[in-house]
Design a protein around this motif. Structure first.
Motif, short mmCIF file in Angstrom:
data_model
loop_
_atom_site.label_atom_id
_atom_site.label_comp_id
_atom_site.label_asym_id
_atom_site.label_seq_id
_atom_site.Cartn_x
_atom_site.Cartn_y
_atom_site.Cartn_z
N ALA A 132 0.82 -1.22 0.00
CA ALA A 132 0.00 0.00 0.00
C ALA A 132 0.86 1.27 0.00
O ALA A 132 0.58 2.22 -0.75
N GLY A 133 1.89 1.33 0.86
CA GLY A 133 2.74 2.52 0.94
C GLY A 133 3.42 2.82 -0.38
O GLY A 133 3.39 3.96 -0.87
N MET A 134 4.02 1.79 -0.99
CA MET A 134 4.69 1.97 -2.27
C MET A 134 3.68 2.33 -3.36
O MET A 134 3.97 3.15 -4.26
N PHE A 135 2.51 1.74 -3.30
CA PHE A 135 1.48 2.00 -4.30
C PHE A 135 1.12 3.49 -4.33
O PHE A 135 1.08 4.11 -5.41
N PHE A 136 0.85 4.07 -3.16
CA PHE A 136 0.43 5.47 -3.14
C PHE A 136 1.58 6.43 -3.45
O PHE A 136 1.36 7.50 -4.02
#
Length: 412
Positions: free
Chosen positions: A110-114
């Motif tokens: 999630a962190g890398m995605f955003f």
């Protein structure tokens, strides 16, 4: 001569970027399982779709205003656009958490995605502004950093050390590449004359932009939705391994419209907008004819090279599942032909502000795609998605051509 040199260099950068992304697909297919290749395709497609929510298609209004504006007004348009996007980010990012809450993507990314999503949108908007400024070489370098350089690094790392043969390596390199593209692109924008006219480009201007952008957003969500839902539907109809096969072949075929964007549309669309503003009917008609001619030549050349190239690629892949499903590539390639040719009529409609035919055809094409995919899956689940894209994209071509003939051609 300078214009031709810039065009060649810009096209070379775009080809290099797309070639690097192709190399990345090949390396993922070579070193990772088809299921992991499919996961990368889901992430990439969801990021692409997410950028729509991050921008709300506001660029369709602001970039045309930017192109038409006097030089002293451009900085203020840019400033107003940035302020608008910041507000959208605050609203869009929490909404996009739904892809993780619904288990469409794993929580650990999630962190890398955003991070990637935000940087991709910023880089995308800067690229568009540079195209409107006709700084096509700089735009090409921005694109190469966003799409190409980091992919080359990942391919080399995977080849040299098995420890880098992971999805985490891909996501980290992607975020770094997107950040470098943004940092590289900011200085040319700072060269714009900083003359502010708050009253002219304030809230009323932004409201006018959303009156244009939001209806257009429905059509864009529908069109781009086909390139997102296809990844999810192929897994639903077939399997995770077939999803990986589809991601590889669809990615290869999608190089065609990407090349056209860099080699044809990025150069001619700003000129179409200018000709439409000046009501230069003769010049506009000549530009449309040129766009059609260059698109047809590019499509023919790409089809020949694609048919030859895919044979070479599949021959080197260790997993036989790719060679056993070559039909998927040929149908994906067939689907890109009407999509690419429809853009010849899309840009003249956009330049004249005839949005309704574009919006309606995009929405109808999405409905046709979903309906056709489910219908065809009853007989051919593996080929259902690419065949449905052929049907939907053919409808796009017919719809936009009809809109062009009715609303633009009669004016030229």
């Amino acid at each position: 001569m300078a214009w031709r040199r810039d065009r060649v260099l810009s096209l070379a950068l775009r080809i290099s970027a797309l070639g690097a992304r192709f190399l990345l697909f090949f390396w993922l297919a070579f070193y990772l399982s088809p299921a992991d290749v499919g996961l990368y395709g889901l992430i990439a497609a969801t990021v692409s779709y997410g950028t729509l929510f991050m921008g709300m298609d506001f660029h369709l209004f602001s970039n045309r205003e930017f192109k038409r504006a006097a030089l002293e007004d451009r900085w203020d348009i840019l400033r107003a656009s940035i302020s608008t996007y910041l507000v959208i980010y605050v609203l869009a990012i929490p909404f996009l958490m739904i892809v993780f809450m619904a288990d469409l993507l794993p929580w650990h990314i999630a962190g890398m995605f955003f991070a990637i999503l935000t940087l991709e949108h910023i880089g995308q908007e800067i690229y568009r502004i540079l195209v409107m400024m006709e700084r096509v070489v700089l735009a090409g370098w921005v694109l190469f950093l966003r799409l190409g350089l980091w992919a080359i690094v990942v391919a080399i790392l995977m080849m040299l050390d098995p420890r880098f043969q992971t999805m985490e390596t891909v996501l980290i390199a992607w975020s770094i590449g997107a950040l470098l593209a943004v940092v590289f692109a900011i200085p040319p924008l700072l060269e714009l004359p900083r003359v502010r006219s708050v009253a002219k480009y304030g809230r009323n201007w932004v409201k006018s932009g959303f009156r244009v952008a939001l209806p257009f957003l429905l059509g864009t969500l529908a069109l781009r939705g086909m390139v997102v839902f296809d990844r999810y539907l192929i897994e639903f109809f077939a399997s995770e391994d077939i999803q990986g096969v589809y991601v590889l072949f669809a990615g290869m075929a999608a190089t065609l419209p990407a090349l056209l964007e860099a080699g044809v549309f990025a150069f001619l669309s700003p000129k179409l907008i200018a000709a439409a503003k000046e009501q230069n009917r003769t010049g506009f008609a000549l530009l449309v004819a040129r766009m059609r001619r260059e698109t047809n030549l590019a499509v023919a050349g790409f089809v020949i090279l694609g048919v030859i190239g895919v044979q070479l690629v599949v021959a080197y892949l260790p997993n036989p599942i790719y060679g056993a499903n070559m039909a998927v590539f040929y149908i994906c390639l067939a689907a890109q032909i009407p999509l690419s040719m429809s853009m010849v009529f899309h840009f003249p409609l956009y330049a004249h502000g005839h949005h309704k035919p574009i919006i309606v055809t995009h929405i109808l094409a999405f409905v046709v795609f979903i309906s056709a995919a489910f219908a065809i899956s009853l007989a051919a689940p593996v080929l259902a998605v690419p065949l449905a894209l052929v049907v939907a994209n053919t409808g796009l071509l017919i719809g936009k051509y009809a809109g062009y003939r009715a609303g633009v051609h009669c004016q030229t």
